[in-house]
Design a protein around this motif. Structure first.
Motif, PDB file in Angstrom:
ATOM      1  N   GLU A   1      69.796 -56.263 -64.239  1.00  0.00           N
ATOM      2  CA  GLU A   1      70.604 -57.329 -64.848  1.00  0.00           C
ATOM      3  C   GLU A   1      70.500 -58.619 -64.032  1.00  0.00           C
ATOM      4  O   GLU A   1      70.318 -59.702 -64.591  1.00  0.00           O
ATOM      5  CB  GLU A   1      72.076 -56.904 -64.935  1.00  0.00           C
ATOM      6  CG  GLU A   1      72.372 -55.845 -65.955  1.00  0.00           C
ATOM      7  CD  GLU A   1      73.796 -55.301 -65.827  1.00  0.00           C
ATOM      8  OE1 GLU A   1      74.597 -55.810 -65.000  1.00  0.00           O
ATOM      9  OE2 GLU A   1      74.106 -54.336 -66.553  1.00  0.00           O
ATOM     10  N   LEU A   2      70.633 -58.495 -62.709  1.00  0.00           N
ATOM     11  CA  LEU A   2      70.550 -59.673 -61.846  1.00  0.00           C
ATOM     12  C   LEU A   2      69.156 -60.294 -61.908  1.00  0.00           C
ATOM     13  O   LEU A   2      69.013 -61.519 -61.912  1.00  0.00           O
ATOM     14  CB  LEU A   2      70.903 -59.303 -60.399  1.00  0.00           C
ATOM     15  CG  LEU A   2      72.371 -59.006 -60.142  1.00  0.00           C
ATOM     16  CD1 LEU A   2      72.563 -58.338 -58.785  1.00  0.00           C
ATOM     17  CD2 LEU A   2      73.207 -60.275 -60.240  1.00  0.00           C
ATOM     18  N   TYR A   3      68.142 -59.447 -61.960  1.00  0.00           N
ATOM     19  CA  TYR A   3      66.759 -59.933 -62.043  1.00  0.00           C
ATOM     20  C   TYR A   3      66.577 -60.750 -63.326  1.00  0.00           C
ATOM     21  O   TYR A   3      66.082 -61.880 -63.292  1.00  0.00           O
ATOM     22  CB  TYR A   3      65.786 -58.749 -62.012  1.00  0.00           C
ATOM     23  CG  TYR A   3      64.342 -59.165 -61.900  1.00  0.00           C
ATOM     24  CD1 TYR A   3      63.742 -59.320 -60.665  1.00  0.00           C
ATOM     25  CD2 TYR A   3      63.584 -59.421 -63.044  1.00  0.00           C
ATOM     26  CE1 TYR A   3      62.410 -59.710 -60.561  1.00  0.00           C
ATOM     27  CE2 TYR A   3      62.271 -59.812 -62.949  1.00  0.00           C
ATOM     28  CZ  TYR A   3      61.679 -59.950 -61.705  1.00  0.00           C
ATOM     29  OH  TYR A   3      60.376 -60.352 -61.606  1.00  0.00           O
ATOM     30  N   LYS A   4      67.004 -60.181 -64.443  1.00  0.00           N
ATOM     31  CA  LYS A   4      66.867 -60.874 -65.736  1.00  0.00           C
ATOM     32  C   LYS A   4      67.693 -62.153 -65.759  1.00  0.00           C
ATOM     33  O   LYS A   4      67.239 -63.178 -66.263  1.00  0.00           O
ATOM     34  CB  LYS A   4      67.300 -59.956 -66.878  1.00  0.00           C
ATOM     35  CG  LYS A   4      66.323 -58.850 -67.156  1.00  0.00           C
ATOM     36  CD  LYS A   4      66.852 -57.945 -68.251  1.00  0.00           C
ATOM     37  CE  LYS A   4      65.984 -56.725 -68.422  1.00  0.00           C
ATOM     38  NZ  LYS A   4      66.542 -55.810 -69.431  1.00  0.00           N
ATOM     39  N   GLU A   5      68.891 -62.081 -65.226  1.00  0.00           N
ATOM     40  CA  GLU A   5      69.781 -63.246 -65.172  1.00  0.00           C
ATOM     41  C   GLU A   5      69.108 -64.393 -64.405  1.00  0.00           C
ATOM     42  O   GLU A   5      69.121 -65.540 -64.842  1.00  0.00           O
ATOM     43  CB  GLU A   5      71.065 -62.811 -64.454  1.00  0.00           C
ATOM     44  CG  GLU A   5      72.233 -63.719 -64.561  1.00  0.00           C
ATOM     45  CD  GLU A   5      73.439 -63.104 -63.838  1.00  0.00           C
ATOM     46  OE1 GLU A   5      73.930 -63.764 -62.896  1.00  0.00           O
ATOM     47  OE2 GLU A   5      73.881 -61.996 -64.194  1.00  0.00           O
ATOM     48  N   GLN A   6      68.518 -64.072 -63.275  1.00  0.00           N
ATOM     49  CA  GLN A   6      67.861 -65.116 -62.494  1.00  0.00           C
ATOM     50  C   GLN A   6      66.657 -65.662 -63.240  1.00  0.00           C
ATOM     51  O   GLN A   6      66.451 -66.875 -63.289  1.00  0.00           O
ATOM     52  CB  GLN A   6      67.440 -64.591 -61.118  1.00  0.00           C
ATOM     53  CG  GLN A   6      67.033 -65.681 -60.138  1.00  0.00           C
ATOM     54  CD  GLN A   6      65.770 -66.413 -60.472  1.00  0.00           C
ATOM     55  OE1 GLN A   6      64.752 -65.815 -60.816  1.00  0.00           O
ATOM     56  NE2 GLN A   6      65.810 -67.730 -60.377  1.00  0.00           N
TER      57      GLN A   6
ATOM     58  N   GLU B   1      58.261 -58.053 -64.399  1.00  0.00           N
ATOM     59  CA  GLU B   1      58.888 -58.486 -65.641  1.00  0.00           C
ATOM     60  C   GLU B   1      58.424 -57.629 -66.815  1.00  0.00           C
ATOM     61  O   GLU B   1      59.223 -57.253 -67.667  1.00  0.00           O
ATOM     62  CB  GLU B   1      58.568 -59.961 -65.906  1.00  0.00           C
ATOM     63  CG  GLU B   1      59.366 -60.893 -65.022  1.00  0.00           C
ATOM     64  CD  GLU B   1      59.047 -62.358 -65.257  1.00  0.00           C
ATOM     65  OE1 GLU B   1      58.750 -62.725 -66.410  1.00  0.00           O
ATOM     66  OE2 GLU B   1      59.095 -63.123 -64.273  1.00  0.00           O
ATOM     67  N   LYS B   2      57.124 -57.289 -66.863  1.00  0.00           N
ATOM     68  CA  LYS B   2      56.604 -56.419 -67.925  1.00  0.00           C
ATOM     69  C   LYS B   2      57.280 -55.047 -67.863  1.00  0.00           C
ATOM     70  O   LYS B   2      57.652 -54.477 -68.888  1.00  0.00           O
ATOM     71  CB  LYS B   2      55.088 -56.251 -67.799  1.00  0.00           C
ATOM     72  CG  LYS B   2      54.318 -57.464 -68.253  1.00  0.00           C
ATOM     73  CD  LYS B   2      52.834 -57.234 -68.085  1.00  0.00           C
ATOM     74  CE  LYS B   2      52.059 -58.520 -68.293  1.00  0.00           C
ATOM     75  NZ  LYS B   2      50.639 -58.358 -67.998  1.00  0.00           N
ATOM     76  N   GLU B   3      57.407 -54.532 -66.644  1.00  0.00           N
ATOM     77  CA  GLU B   3      58.037 -53.220 -66.452  1.00  0.00           C
ATOM     78  C   GLU B   3      59.495 -53.252 -66.935  1.00  0.00           C
ATOM     79  O   GLU B   3      59.949 -52.349 -67.620  1.00  0.00           O
ATOM     80  CB  GLU B   3      57.995 -52.859 -64.955  1.00  0.00           C
ATOM     81  CG  GLU B   3      58.653 -51.539 -64.621  1.00  0.00           C
ATOM     82  CD  GLU B   3      58.682 -51.306 -63.123  1.00  0.00           C
ATOM     83  OE1 GLU B   3      59.755 -50.974 -62.624  1.00  0.00           O
ATOM     84  OE2 GLU B   3      57.613 -51.448 -62.485  1.00  0.00           O
ATOM     85  N   LEU B   4      60.213 -54.324 -66.584  1.00  0.00           N
ATOM     86  CA  LEU B   4      61.606 -54.441 -67.017  1.00  0.00           C
ATOM     87  C   LEU B   4      61.700 -54.557 -68.534  1.00  0.00           C
ATOM     88  O   LEU B   4      62.576 -53.967 -69.146  1.00  0.00           O
ATOM     89  CB  LEU B   4      62.270 -55.635 -66.355  1.00  0.00           C
ATOM     90  CG  LEU B   4      62.553 -55.496 -64.867  1.00  0.00           C
ATOM     91  CD1 LEU B   4      63.016 -56.821 -64.286  1.00  0.00           C
ATOM     92  CD2 LEU B   4      63.587 -54.423 -64.608  1.00  0.00           C
ATOM     93  N   SER B   5      60.797 -55.314 -69.147  1.00  0.00           N
ATOM     94  CA  SER B   5      60.789 -55.474 -70.617  1.00  0.00           C
ATOM     95  C   SER B   5      60.502 -54.152 -71.288  1.00  0.00           C
ATOM     96  O   SER B   5      61.083 -53.825 -72.330  1.00  0.00           O
ATOM     97  CB  SER B   5      59.753 -56.506 -71.036  1.00  0.00           C
ATOM     98  OG  SER B   5      60.125 -57.769 -70.545  1.00  0.00           O
ATOM     99  N   ALA B   6      59.584 -53.375 -70.719  1.00  0.00           N
ATOM    100  CA  ALA B   6      59.221 -52.082 -71.298  1.00  0.00           C
ATOM    101  C   ALA B   6      60.381 -51.086 -71.235  1.00  0.00           C
ATOM    102  O   ALA B   6      60.504 -50.203 -72.076  1.00  0.00           O
ATOM    103  CB  ALA B   6      58.010 -51.499 -70.576  1.00  0.00           C
TER     104      ALA B   6
ATOM    105  N   ASN C   1      69.376 -64.288 -55.167  1.00  0.00           N
ATOM    106  CA  ASN C   1      68.644 -65.320 -54.429  1.00  0.00           C
ATOM    107  C   ASN C   1      67.286 -64.828 -53.948  1.00  0.00           C
ATOM    108  O   ASN C   1      66.330 -65.603 -53.860  1.00  0.00           O
ATOM    109  CB  ASN C   1      69.485 -65.850 -53.273  1.00  0.00           C
ATOM    110  CG  ASN C   1      70.660 -66.673 -53.749  1.00  0.00           C
ATOM    111  OD1 ASN C   1      70.634 -67.255 -54.839  1.00  0.00           O
ATOM    112  ND2 ASN C   1      71.722 -66.726 -52.965  1.00  0.00           N
ATOM    113  N   MET C   2      67.167 -63.547 -53.638  1.00  0.00           N
ATOM    114  CA  MET C   2      65.864 -62.991 -53.254  1.00  0.00           C
ATOM    115  C   MET C   2      64.907 -63.011 -54.444  1.00  0.00           C
ATOM    116  O   MET C   2      63.723 -63.281 -54.291  1.00  0.00           O
ATOM    117  CB  MET C   2      66.028 -61.569 -52.718  1.00  0.00           C
ATOM    118  CG  MET C   2      66.632 -61.497 -51.349  1.00  0.00           C
ATOM    119  SD  MET C   2      66.882 -59.769 -50.854  1.00  0.00           S
ATOM    120  CE  MET C   2      67.317 -59.974 -49.139  1.00  0.00           C
ATOM    121  N   VAL C   3      65.433 -62.709 -55.633  1.00  0.00           N
ATOM    122  CA  VAL C   3      64.602 -62.775 -56.840  1.00  0.00           C
ATOM    123  C   VAL C   3      64.193 -64.222 -57.083  1.00  0.00           C
ATOM    124  O   VAL C   3      63.029 -64.507 -57.364  1.00  0.00           O
ATOM    125  CB  VAL C   3      65.345 -62.192 -58.067  1.00  0.00           C
ATOM    126  CG1 VAL C   3      64.580 -62.466 -59.356  1.00  0.00           C
ATOM    127  CG2 VAL C   3      65.573 -60.691 -57.882  1.00  0.00           C
TER     128      VAL C   3
END
Length: 182
Positions: free
Chosen positions: A131-136, A175-180, A105-107
């Motif tokens: 995982e939670l970040y991407k899911e949201q 998001e870029k950092e997570l994708s990388a 919910n914070m994301v």
């Protein structure tokens, strides 16, 4: 007579204050909110119980702002909800967070000042947070109080900047950092 929540929402979302007062309220809210979550996340299994007034005092937050925090956290509680819509000072409430719901919910709220708190390192693994970040992010458009947040709107963090020049950038960088890292 208006409920505590109605008074909070009227002031916070436009009916009770001018723009400058409203921005000052949000700045104060975000500072107090961060302190609240730092305390709650230091022991996420702890259950806080008492009246709205008692818990506001325990957290060192004025009741008016504490109601806004209770409104914001209600969807992140572990298996129960408080009577948000009808709360009064003496209403008994309970706070125990579900860490995964809270992080998600914070994301969703784009509250990076909260989902980046160091306390998360002891609660959820970095992998689970990703995982939670991407899911949201896959779940759809971010909405705030039922209203879509557009790039030219004032940022929800209270900085006074446009969303596109503030938290939208931070979230895109994240998001870029997570994708990388995939």
């Amino acid at each position: 007579m208006a409920t505590l929540l109605e008074n909070w929402r009227n002031a916070a979302y436009g009916n009770g204050m001018n723009k400058t007062e409203q921005e000052a309220l949000w700045q104060k809210y975000f500072t107090l909110e961060k302190g609240f979550y730092e305390k709650v996340l230091s022991d996420p299994k702890k259950v806080y119980e008492g009246s709205v007034k008692e818990l506001a005092e325990q957290f060192g937050i004025e009741e008016f702002i504490f109601v806004g925090i209770l409104d914001g956290i209600d969807d992140s509680l572990a298996g129960f909800h408080n009577p948000i819509d009808s709360m009064e000072s003496d209403t008994k409430v309970k706070i125990q967070v579900d860490p995964e719901k809270l992080y998600y919910n914070m994301v969703e709220a784009k509250a990076s000042w909260l989902y980046d708190l160091p306390q998360w390192n002891d609660i959820l693994t970095e992998e689970r947070r990703k995982e939670l970040y991407k899911e949201q992010k896959k779940s759809g458009t971010v909405r705030r109080e039922g209203k879509k947040l557009y790039p030219n709107d004032l940022c929800h963090c209270g900085s006074g900047k446009k969303y596109k020049k503030c938290c939208m950038r931070k979230d895109e960088e994240r998001e870029k950092e997570l994708s990388a890292n995939e």
